[in-house]
Scaffold this motif. Structure first.
Motif, PDB file in Angstrom:
ATOM      1  N   ILE A 229       0.856  -1.189   0.000  1.00 49.84           N
ATOM      2  CA  ILE A 229       0.000   0.000   0.000  1.00 49.84           C
ATOM      3  C   ILE A 229       0.888   1.234   0.000  1.00 49.84           C
ATOM      4  CG2 ILE A 229      -1.747   1.257   1.319  1.00 49.84           C
ATOM      5  CD1 ILE A 229      -2.578  -1.540   2.445  1.00 49.84           C
ATOM      6  N   THR A 230       0.793   2.039  -1.041  1.00 53.87           N
ATOM      7  CA  THR A 230       1.734   3.141  -1.253  1.00 53.87           C
ATOM      8  C   THR A 230       1.562   4.288  -0.263  1.00 53.87           C
ATOM      9  OG1 THR A 230       0.239   4.073  -2.920  1.00 53.87           O
ATOM     10  CG2 THR A 230       2.012   2.625  -3.695  1.00 53.87           C
ATOM     11  N   GLU A 231       0.402   4.377   0.380  1.00 54.82           N
ATOM     12  CA  GLU A 231       0.198   5.451   1.365  1.00 54.82           C
ATOM     13  C   GLU A 231       1.104   5.293   2.582  1.00 54.82           C
ATOM     14  OE1 GLU A 231      -3.052   5.619  -1.368  1.00 54.82           O
ATOM     15  OE2 GLU A 231      -2.268   3.924  -0.212  1.00 54.82           O
ATOM     16  N   TYR A 232       1.785   4.154   2.691  1.00 53.02           N
ATOM     17  CA  TYR A 232       2.648   3.914   3.836  1.00 53.02           C
ATOM     18  C   TYR A 232       4.102   4.341   3.610  1.00 53.02           C
ATOM     19  CZ  TYR A 232      -0.367   1.487   7.181  1.00 53.02           C
ATOM     20  OH  TYR A 232      -1.313   1.196   8.134  1.00 53.02           O
ATOM     21  N   PHE A 233       4.454   4.829   2.425  1.00 48.51           N
ATOM     22  CA  PHE A 233       5.848   5.238   2.216  1.00 48.51           C
ATOM     23  C   PHE A 233       5.937   6.357   1.188  1.00 48.51           C
ATOM     24  CE2 PHE A 233       4.944   1.379  -0.239  1.00 48.51           C
ATOM     25  CZ  PHE A 233       5.306   1.734  -1.528  1.00 48.51           C
ATOM     26  N   THR A 234       7.141   6.934   1.099  1.00 51.30           N
ATOM     27  CA  THR A 234       7.400   8.069   0.219  1.00 51.30           C
ATOM     28  C   THR A 234       7.821   7.587  -1.162  1.00 51.30           C
ATOM     29  OG1 THR A 234       8.185   9.295   2.148  1.00 51.30           O
ATOM     30  CG2 THR A 234       8.706  10.215  -0.019  1.00 51.30           C
ATOM     31  N   ILE A 235       7.324   8.238  -2.205  1.00 50.16           N
ATOM     32  CA  ILE A 235       7.666   7.878  -3.578  1.00 50.16           C
ATOM     33  C   ILE A 235       8.157   9.124  -4.325  1.00 50.16           C
ATOM     34  CG2 ILE A 235       6.845   6.935  -5.772  1.00 50.16           C
ATOM     35  CD1 ILE A 235       4.744   5.393  -4.223  1.00 50.16           C
ATOM     36  N   HIS A 236       9.279   8.994  -5.022  1.00 52.89           N
ATOM     37  CA  HIS A 236       9.815  10.066  -5.860  1.00 52.89           C
ATOM     38  C   HIS A 236      10.049   9.513  -7.264  1.00 52.89           C
ATOM     39  CE1 HIS A 236      10.399  12.376  -2.243  1.00 52.89           C
ATOM     40  NE2 HIS A 236      11.296  11.517  -1.755  1.00 52.89           N
ATOM     41  N   LYS A 237      10.413  10.405  -8.167  1.00 53.64           N
ATOM     42  CA  LYS A 237      10.879  10.021  -9.495  1.00 53.64           C
ATOM     43  C   LYS A 237      12.337  10.433  -9.651  1.00 53.64           C
ATOM     44  CE  LYS A 237       6.830   9.742 -12.514  1.00 53.64           C
ATOM     45  NZ  LYS A 237       6.199  10.253 -13.770  1.00 53.64           N
ATOM     46  N   ASP A 238      13.160   9.527 -10.227  1.00 56.38           N
ATOM     47  CA  ASP A 238      14.564   9.883 -10.452  1.00 56.38           C
ATOM     48  C   ASP A 238      14.709  10.618 -11.775  1.00 56.38           C
ATOM     49  OD1 ASP A 238      14.412   7.982 -12.474  1.00 56.38           O
ATOM     50  OD2 ASP A 238      15.608   6.478 -11.412  1.00 56.38           O
ATOM     51  N   ASP A 239      15.941  10.882 -12.164  1.00 61.54           N
ATOM     52  CA  ASP A 239      16.199  11.661 -13.385  1.00 61.54           C
ATOM     53  C   ASP A 239      15.743  10.946 -14.643  1.00 61.54           C
ATOM     54  OD1 ASP A 239      17.296  13.585 -11.773  1.00 61.54           O
ATOM     55  OD2 ASP A 239      19.375  12.898 -12.054  1.00 61.54           O
ATOM     56  N   TYR A 240      15.529   9.637 -14.547  1.00 59.14           N
ATOM     57  CA  TYR A 240      15.123   8.864 -15.717  1.00 59.14           C
ATOM     58  C   TYR A 240      13.624   8.586 -15.735  1.00 59.14           C
ATOM     59  CZ  TYR A 240      20.144   8.079 -15.800  1.00 59.14           C
ATOM     60  OH  TYR A 240      21.506   8.262 -15.820  1.00 59.14           O
ATOM     61  N   GLY A 241      12.908   9.155 -14.773  1.00 57.00           N
ATOM     62  CA  GLY A 241      11.464   8.961 -14.721  1.00 57.00           C
ATOM     63  C   GLY A 241      11.023   7.709 -13.993  1.00 57.00           C
ATOM     64  N   ASN A 242      11.965   7.002 -13.359  1.00 58.79           N
ATOM     65  CA  ASN A 242      11.619   5.795 -12.618  1.00 58.79           C
ATOM     66  C   ASN A 242      11.121   6.156 -11.219  1.00 58.79           C
ATOM     67  OD1 ASN A 242      12.631   4.079 -14.725  1.00 58.79           O
ATOM     68  ND2 ASN A 242      14.700   4.498 -13.988  1.00 58.79           N
ATOM     69  N   HIS A 243      10.128   5.430 -10.744  1.00 54.46           N
ATOM     70  CA  HIS A 243       9.644   5.629  -9.380  1.00 54.46           C
ATOM     71  C   HIS A 243      10.600   4.955  -8.398  1.00 54.46           C
ATOM     72  CE1 HIS A 243       5.852   6.302 -11.641  1.00 54.46           C
ATOM     73  NE2 HIS A 243       5.614   7.166 -10.666  1.00 54.46           N
ATOM     74  N   ILE A 244      10.978   5.680  -7.352  1.00 58.74           N
ATOM     75  CA  ILE A 244      11.893   5.164  -6.331  1.00 58.74           C
ATOM     76  C   ILE A 244      11.336   5.526  -4.959  1.00 58.74           C
ATOM     77  CG2 ILE A 244      13.912   5.361  -7.838  1.00 58.74           C
ATOM     78  CD1 ILE A 244      14.675   7.901  -6.315  1.00 58.74           C
ATOM     79  N   THR A 245      11.841   4.854  -3.939  1.00 55.24           N
ATOM     80  CA  THR A 245      11.431   5.175  -2.571  1.00 55.24           C
ATOM     81  C   THR A 245      12.639   5.113  -1.644  1.00 55.24           C
ATOM     82  OG1 THR A 245      10.031   4.537  -0.691  1.00 55.24           O
ATOM     83  CG2 THR A 245      10.774   2.760  -2.142  1.00 55.24           C
ATOM     84  N   PRO A 246      12.794   6.108  -0.769  1.00 51.15           N
ATOM     85  CA  PRO A 246      13.919   6.066   0.177  1.00 51.15           C
ATOM     86  C   PRO A 246      13.582   5.308   1.460  1.00 51.15           C
ATOM     87  CG  PRO A 246      12.777   8.159   0.361  1.00 51.15           C
ATOM     88  CD  PRO A 246      12.084   7.397  -0.737  1.00 51.15           C
ATOM     89  N   ASP A 247      12.298   5.063   1.722  1.00 56.00           N
ATOM     90  CA  ASP A 247      11.910   4.500   3.009  1.00 56.00           C
ATOM     91  C   ASP A 247      10.880   3.370   2.921  1.00 56.00           C
ATOM     92  OD1 ASP A 247       9.732   5.948   2.174  1.00 56.00           O
ATOM     93  OD2 ASP A 247       9.692   7.336   3.869  1.00 56.00           O
ATOM     94  N   GLY A 248      10.502   2.964   1.723  1.00 57.70           N
ATOM     95  CA  GLY A 248       9.467   1.946   1.583  1.00 57.70           C
ATOM     96  C   GLY A 248       9.949   0.535   1.879  1.00 57.70           C
ATOM     97  N   TRP A 249       9.009  -0.299   2.254  1.00 51.96           N
ATOM     98  CA  TRP A 249       9.262  -1.716   2.463  1.00 51.96           C
ATOM     99  C   TRP A 249       8.200  -2.508   1.700  1.00 51.96           C
ATOM    100  CZ3 TRP A 249      13.166  -4.126   5.248  1.00 51.96           C
ATOM    101  CH2 TRP A 249      13.998  -3.288   6.006  1.00 51.96           C
ATOM    102  N   PRO A 250       8.523  -3.706   1.284  1.00 49.42           N
ATOM    103  CA  PRO A 250       7.519  -4.532   0.598  1.00 49.42           C
ATOM    104  C   PRO A 250       6.489  -5.045   1.594  1.00 49.42           C
ATOM    105  CG  PRO A 250       9.483  -5.825   0.991  1.00 49.42           C
ATOM    106  CD  PRO A 250       9.812  -4.421   1.435  1.00 49.42           C
ATOM    107  N   CYS A 251       5.389  -5.550   1.086  1.00 47.86           N
ATOM    108  CA  CYS A 251       4.395  -6.211   1.928  1.00 47.86           C
ATOM    109  C   CYS A 251       4.691  -7.713   1.967  1.00 47.86           C
ATOM    110  CB  CYS A 251       2.992  -5.954   1.393  1.00 47.86           C
ATOM    111  SG  CYS A 251       2.732  -6.542  -0.306  1.00 47.86           S
ATOM    112  N   SER A 252       4.035  -8.420   2.870  1.00 52.02           N
ATOM    113  CA  SER A 252       4.304  -9.853   3.005  1.00 52.02           C
ATOM    114  C   SER A 252       3.932 -10.613   1.737  1.00 52.02           C
ATOM    115  CB  SER A 252       3.557 -10.425   4.206  1.00 52.02           C
ATOM    116  OG  SER A 252       2.152 -10.295   4.045  1.00 52.02           O
ATOM    117  N   LYS A 253       2.875 -10.181   1.057  1.00 50.78           N
ATOM    118  CA  LYS A 253       2.481 -10.877  -0.169  1.00 50.78           C
ATOM    119  C   LYS A 253       3.558 -10.761  -1.238  1.00 50.78           C
ATOM    120  CE  LYS A 253      -2.356 -11.862  -0.861  1.00 50.78           C
ATOM    121  NZ  LYS A 253      -3.538 -11.623  -1.707  1.00 50.78           N
TER     122      LYS A 253
END
Length: 583
Positions: A229-253
């Protein structure tokens, strides 16, 4: 022979099994750093009596796994003389001198025979040669192999605290500093050892870095049901347009099904005596403290007095520092009554879980280790639940058309039960719990009371029919209801419609199989109630049968083809029958 996962018999009734499965399933897309799990110190739960023996340790760790503990704190001691990590806090004499004992050793005796392990009395500790770190890995590996069905898979976490074993001649003194050639080599490092033993199950530090570095190729690439669930972490875009996160974690699924992993390992603390040990030398274990955030809590007999992560008015995760939050409850020692002690401790565990804290038990319960007190430790683990009220959901352990379970198959939050859930008749009319803008902690209610079948269409704009996915989310919904006027919500009312709200959770398809996808959704486990209670997955059995049939048909067709071809090739040469062309 390697030790196996072999716990004592532990009775887990169907109601408890349903509770644990419910909490796992509603949280399966919440990032794992925000999901509470019960934890335990292996050192105190298994070695609190200072006996470090293979058989008792195997039984103890197996019992802890079987009773639902998911986070394990493990103290390891480096012995430069033996060149290995041990559980014993005092150095055991090296194998080539163990039968006679080290010269000059104080308070250290050895007892060995050709048919068994050496036993060493190290001051107050009794240690055996046969208990090694590999035993611990073998138990976990066997446990993972035995729990592969969709109903049994859970995330597991192991945190290692590293020390240096005290000298046998002065066990009460601080351990000496080890450096240079005395330090563990790269092949003796914890990362190397655990990778060799359990590498196929581990979601590593490098896996997280790679996933965070390009979400479009990791968490956003998989089907929606596996995405965190993306509301639980920060999302940015890098210089190439890729979505990245500095603090996100995956879910168990994502970890379990997309990555096919189920174990995270990390460092807790590393003693200064291990001055040359580099915890960043491998990409397997997470850095010290990365998987743990110990919250200071003050308590009374009635529960938590401070430290609860509920923040009035907060609606976003950034306002609540709950990542990897844990609390280490201390057993109440004011009474000699066992049942009272267990009840008070269970109460603290329930309170901390509801407040967003993972309770991690760091004491020897009633001075008894888990190999001798399976039920006691199991009761504390089971207390780390936050969803269903005691005895709920009703009908989880019965079946039959005349039972209450046939009608009570939709979930309510009951304010008279301090915000816990209960099963109810889906045709009853109640207000509806609605999540605002997919935010974890923001809730509102429907304008009118409706039956469960009409709940999805009753939420106000910018909100949706939902269910709390963690203890902390549940706490926010509970407090939102408390803030409402008694004209709409009154926990003390005798009128049920004033103290209950619908949650998006039902088992209309299969008894005991609770789902959040609505009335028309099917149970994802494809089981009937009795099979669900036995934790048996039919799909796996059917798939195995189909594979066997296909294999048999393939072999049959191939054999027939070979037989026909052999008849065509058969020739008579000098009175002998040959298959094919003779050389």
């Amino acid at each position: 022979m390697s030790p196996n996962y072999d716990p004592d018999s532990f009775h887990e009734n169907p109601t408890w099994a349903t509770v644990l499965l419910s909490e796992r399933d509603v949280a399966d897309q919440v990032p794992i750093n925000f999901v509470t799990v019960p934890g335990v110190s292996v050192t105190t739960a298994c070695f609190g009596n200072r006996i470090f023996a293979e058989d008792s340790a195997t039984n103890c760790v197996s019992n802890l796994l079987a009773t639902g503990y998911r986070r394990f704190l493990v103290d390891l001691y480096w012995s430069s003389e033996r060149r290995q990590w041990t559980f014993c806090p005092v150095a055991i004499p090296s194998r080539d001198t163990s039968r006679t004992g080290p010269s000059g050793a104080r308070k250290s005796t050895s007892n060995a025979s050709s048919s068994g392990p050496s036993v060493h009395q190290q001051d107050a500790s009794l240690c055996t040669d046969s208990l090694e770190l590999s035993n611990f890995f073998d138990i976990f590996g066997d446990y993972f192999q035995q729990s592969t069905s969709d109903l049994d898979v859970h995330m597991t976490y192991v945190i290692f605290n590293l020390h240096v074993a005290a000298n046998a001649s002065s066990p009460d003194q601080p351990a000496s500093v080890v450096s240079g050639t005395q330090s563990p080599t790269s092949s003796e490092s914890l990362g190397s050892l655990i990778s060799d033993a359990l590498g196929t199950y581990i979601y590593t530090r490098s896996d997280l870095a790679e996933d965070r570095g390009n979400l479009d190729k990791s968490w956003f690439k998989v089907p929606d049901k596996y995405r965190p669930i993306t509301e639980y972490f920060t999302i940015h875009k890098d210089d190439y347009g890729n979505h990245i996160t500095p603090d996100g974690w995956p879910c168990s699924k994502y970890v379990q099904y997309a990555s096919q992993r189920r174990l995270l390992v990390g460092y807790g603390s590393i003693d200064p005596q291990l001055q040359d040990y580099d915890p960043t030398s491998d990409d397997v274990l997470f850095s010290p403290g990365y998987l743990t955030s110990n919250i200071q809590v003050s308590t009374t007999d009635s529960g938590l007095q401070s430290g609860c992560l509920y923040q009035p008015g907060a609606s976003e995760v950034s306002e609540v520092n709950s990542s990897w939050a844990e609390y280490r409850p201390i057993p109440y020692s004011g009474s000699s009554d066992i049942s009272q002690t267990l009840e008070l401790l269970s109460h603290l565990v329930r309170n901390s879980t509801a407040c967003g804290l993972s309770p991690t038990f760091n004491n020897t319960l009633l001075n008894t280790t888990a190999d001798n007190a399976l039920d006691w430790y199991g009761n504390i683990s089971r207390a780390a639940t936050w969803s269903w009220a005691v005895g709920e959901p009703r009908g989880a352990n019965v079946s039959g058309k005349n039972s209450e379970s046939e009608t009570h198959r939709c979930a309510l939050m009951d304010m008279s039960l301090t915000g816990h859930w209960r099963a109810a008749n889906c045709d009853e009319k109640r207000l509806v719990a609605c999540r605002i803008d997919d935010m974890p902690f923001a809730w509102t209610l429907s304008d009118k009371q409706v039956s469960f079948s009409d709940a999805s269409d009753s939420c106000p704009d910018n909100s949706s029919f939902s269910i709390p996915r963690t203890g902390l989310e549940n706490m926010y919904l509970y407090h939102h209801l408390l803030s409402r006027s008694t004209d709409t919500i009154d926990p003390s009312s005798d009128n049920a419609t004033k103290r209950e709200v619908w949650l998006n959770y039902n088992c209309r398809d299969v008894l005991s199989c609770w789902i959040t996808e609505g009335l028309d959704a099917s149970c994802p486990y494809n089981v009937d109630p009795k099979e669900l209670e036995r934790k048996t997955v039919v799909v796996a059995a059917v798939a195995s049968i189909i594979i066997c049939i296909i294999t048999a048909l393939t072999l049959f067709v191939k054999c027939n083809a070979n037989r026909r071809n052999s008849r065509k090739r058969k020739k008579v040469i000098r009175g002998w029958d040959y298959e094919g062309v003779p050389s």
